[in-house]
Scaffold this active site. Structure first.
Site, short mmCIF file in Angstrom:
data_model
loop_
_atom_site.label_atom_id
_atom_site.label_comp_id
_atom_site.label_asym_id
_atom_site.label_seq_id
_atom_site.Cartn_x
_atom_site.Cartn_y
_atom_site.Cartn_z
N TYR A 157 92.79 -38.17 66.06
CA TYR A 157 93.97 -38.21 65.21
C TYR A 157 93.62 -38.86 63.87
CZ TYR A 157 98.64 -39.79 63.65
OH TYR A 157 99.77 -40.03 62.92
N CYS A 158 94.01 -38.19 62.77
CA CYS A 158 93.80 -38.70 61.41
C CYS A 158 92.30 -38.96 61.18
CB CYS A 158 94.65 -39.94 61.20
SG CYS A 158 94.68 -40.55 59.49
#
Length: 606
Positions: A330-331
């Site tokens: 994520y990210c």
């Protein structure tokens, strides 16, 4: 120390590679011992001035406005065009004085001005004048000859100034605030004064104290049962207990961003992605990053990749006895995971990590791999800004969450600053917050060297997308990937714009299932089934499929209602083997109960 910890020889190799990699450590010394007196003077002066500008480089901002002003001064034709536009907009504003502009034409898509009270004069005229000022500056920022970066900066900060001056922010010019003050007999203003005083003196009210204690890590957020089964200096690895009789044999490793704490993906039970996955029959492992201190100033991107991702992959394979695993990032955790996957996929892999389980699938949520168009966040990342951030981190050894918050508040200043202050100080409505806001306030530090390396390598040089980013002394390329990929972008993402995330299609020929979901960088990802007002679009490009632009993809993608989680879970299940009997976590492997100890590391005043 756990026996999976990197060896002393491996740690020495990391330091040697970091020292030799000029593309990432160029012009950076994480310590202050080698500074000359004049260098120290420069650093101290610039860091002293930094808070005044929200930890943004005043030099970079001045250069942008100078570029714009000089080009405008040398363009009398453009000045005439803007003068004509200003006259037209001023005339339009003046016509509101007689009320002729009221009615259908005044409907506004800006939530600050949607209330019916804004249709009454003189508020309608003030609103029209403000909206016309916005229209003028959107056009005035565009002057031929000004660099694209400087044009974007001028436009952005003109909007920041206008948002500050909005009639919605003041008692006398906001009809909704005036009505509320009258109806409350002045009580709302008195409560707003108390809120302002509490913020100014930093002495919270009883209500503030109660709100701050509403969400407790391990109490009512980050509560999915599990155990820490691996720990090194940088991460704890949490294995979550099964909640079904059978599980898919390939576990799911989640790599969150190290900028914030992991439990955005394990918030309250009703919106925990981790809980959802284990309830669907997946064995889930989560990386929990350590909150670094001054002694970690020399931790590098190599350290985060090896001690963070590669060690975790090895620990998952050992703990689950799994030859293959699913991996999700994520990210920035997704960016780092993509680097690791590319490095493992190339010939020879990564020295010292030859026995890792294979990555069966790769999922990247709001994760950029091409930083050529990073959106508005890129406005705050140039050579001058990186130099200022280096000065900030060299003295203390890290960048704090508060120092990072300035840039993110600029991105959402209308909602996070001015609208919030209007509600709290003029309406007397204290923000109650929610679990996502509580997580957002639970900040994490960034080590000095790593912070410099990722800004320079990714944002300034875009080295990963250009095939120049090195892992283990050799460049990596996403073109070496062979596993299917599930990628997610969010519609209102200021951190990882979805069109930037979509550029993954240009860098690899593997099968890619791409999802565009409603919401922003965080809320669009935390989008549990049953969430109101959520929808998404989804389409799969087959392996070696033809290229489609992001706009073409948007026109042809299938629309889905509610959460995208079931679509992803179905994709994971479809790429997994037949379920087997679930087994409890052996007590001999448990180092601590979830959510672990690293997530609890906080520092006074941050």
């Amino acid at each position: 120390m756990d026996r999976h910890d990197p060896s002393i020889a491996r740690a020495a190799r990391r330091r040697a590679r970091a020292a030799q990699n000029d593309s990432r450590v160029e012009a950076f010394d994480a310590g202050v011992s080698d500074e000359t007196p004049t260098q120290k003077l420069d650093r101290l002066i610039q860091t002293a001035v930094a808070p005044v500008a929200g930890n943004l480089s005043p030099i970079a901002l001045s250069l942008a406005f100078a570029d714009w002003a000089w080009h405008l001064a040398a363009s009398p034709g453009r000045q005439m065009e803007l003068a004509v536009l200003a006259t037209q907009l001023a005339t339009d504003t003046a016509q509101m004085r007689d009320g002729s502009g009221q009615g259908e034409g005044l409907k506004d898509d800006d939530p600050r001005f949607r209330a019916e009270e804004w249709s009454q004069w003189p508020f309608s005229q003030w609103r029209t004048g403000f909206r016309n000022a916005e229209a003028f500056w959107r056009e005035a920022a565009k002057v031929p000859g000004v660099t694209e970066h400087h044009t974007a900066l001028v436009d952005f900060f003109a909007r920041q100034y206008l948002d500050m001056m909005s009639p919605a922010n003041r008692l006398a010019t906001n009809p909704v605030v005036l009505k509320n003050a009258i109806e409350s007999g002045g009580g709302a203003l008195a409560k707003g004064w108390q809120n302002w005083l509490a913020d100014f003196t930093r002495v919270p009210t009883a209500e503030d104290v109660a709100n701050q204690g509403r969400f407790v890590v391990g109490g009512n957020v980050a509560t999915t049962p599990g155990k820490v089964v691996f720990r090194n200096h940088l991460i704890e690895l949490i294995r979550y207990a099964p909640q079904t009789d059978t599980v898919h044999p390939e576990p799911v490793l989640i790599v969150p961003s190290w900028i914030m704490k992991f439990y955005i993906l394990d918030l309250s039970p009703h919106n925990s992605m981790v809980r959802y996955l284990v309830e669907q029959g997946h064995t889930v492992y989560m990386i929990s990053w350590r909150n670094p201190d001054e002694s970690d100033r020399e931790l590098s991107m190599d350290d985060y990749l090896e001690m963070g991702v590669l060690d975790a992959i090895g620990a998952v394979g050992h703990d689950a006895r799994a030859p293959q695993i699913h991996a999700m990032g994520y990210c920035l955790g997704g960016t780092l995971l993509a680097m690791a996957a590319a490095a493992l996929a190339r010939d020879g892999g990564v020295e010292g990590y030859e026995q890792l389980p294979a990555l069966k699938t790769l999922s990247l949520l709001a994760a950029q791999v091409d930083f050529s168009e990073p959106g508005e966040l890129g406005l705050f990342i140039d050579e001058s800004q990186v130099n200022l951030l280096d000065h900030l981190t060299k003295g203390q050894g890290f960048l704090t969450g508060k120092q990072m918050a300035g840039s993110f508040q600029f991105l959402h200043s209308r909602d996070l600053v001015w609208t919030r202050r209007m509600r709290e100080y003029l309406m007397g409505e204290r923000d109650q917050g929610n679990d996502l806001m509580a997580w957002n306030a639970d900040t994490t530090r960034l080590p000095a060297r790593m912070h410099h390396e990722y800004l320079v390598a990714l944002y300034l040089k875009n080295a990963f997308a250009h095939g120049r980013y090195e892992v283990g002394g050799k460049p990596v390329s996403l073109n070496d990937l062979r596993m299917p990929v599930f990628a997610v972008g969010t519609e209102r993402d200021h951190v990882s714009p979805w069109r930037s995330v979509y550029k993954l299609h240009l860098l690899t020929d593997v099968e890619i299932t791409f999802v565009l979901t409603s919401g922003g960088h965080n809320a669009g990802i935390v989008s549990q089934p049953g969430h109101p007002r959520r929808n998404y679009r989804i389409a799969t490009r087959p392996e070696r499929g033809e290229w489609r632009s992001a706009d073409e993809w948007l026109q042809t993608a299938e629309r889905g209602e509610s959460s995208w989680w079931p679509a992803w879970q179905g994709w994971l299940a479809g790429h997994s083997s037949a379920p087997v009997k679930a087994k409890p976590i052996p007590a001999s492997r448990a180092l601590a109960d979830a959510p672990g100890t690293y997530v609890m590391q906080r520092y006074p005043g941050e």
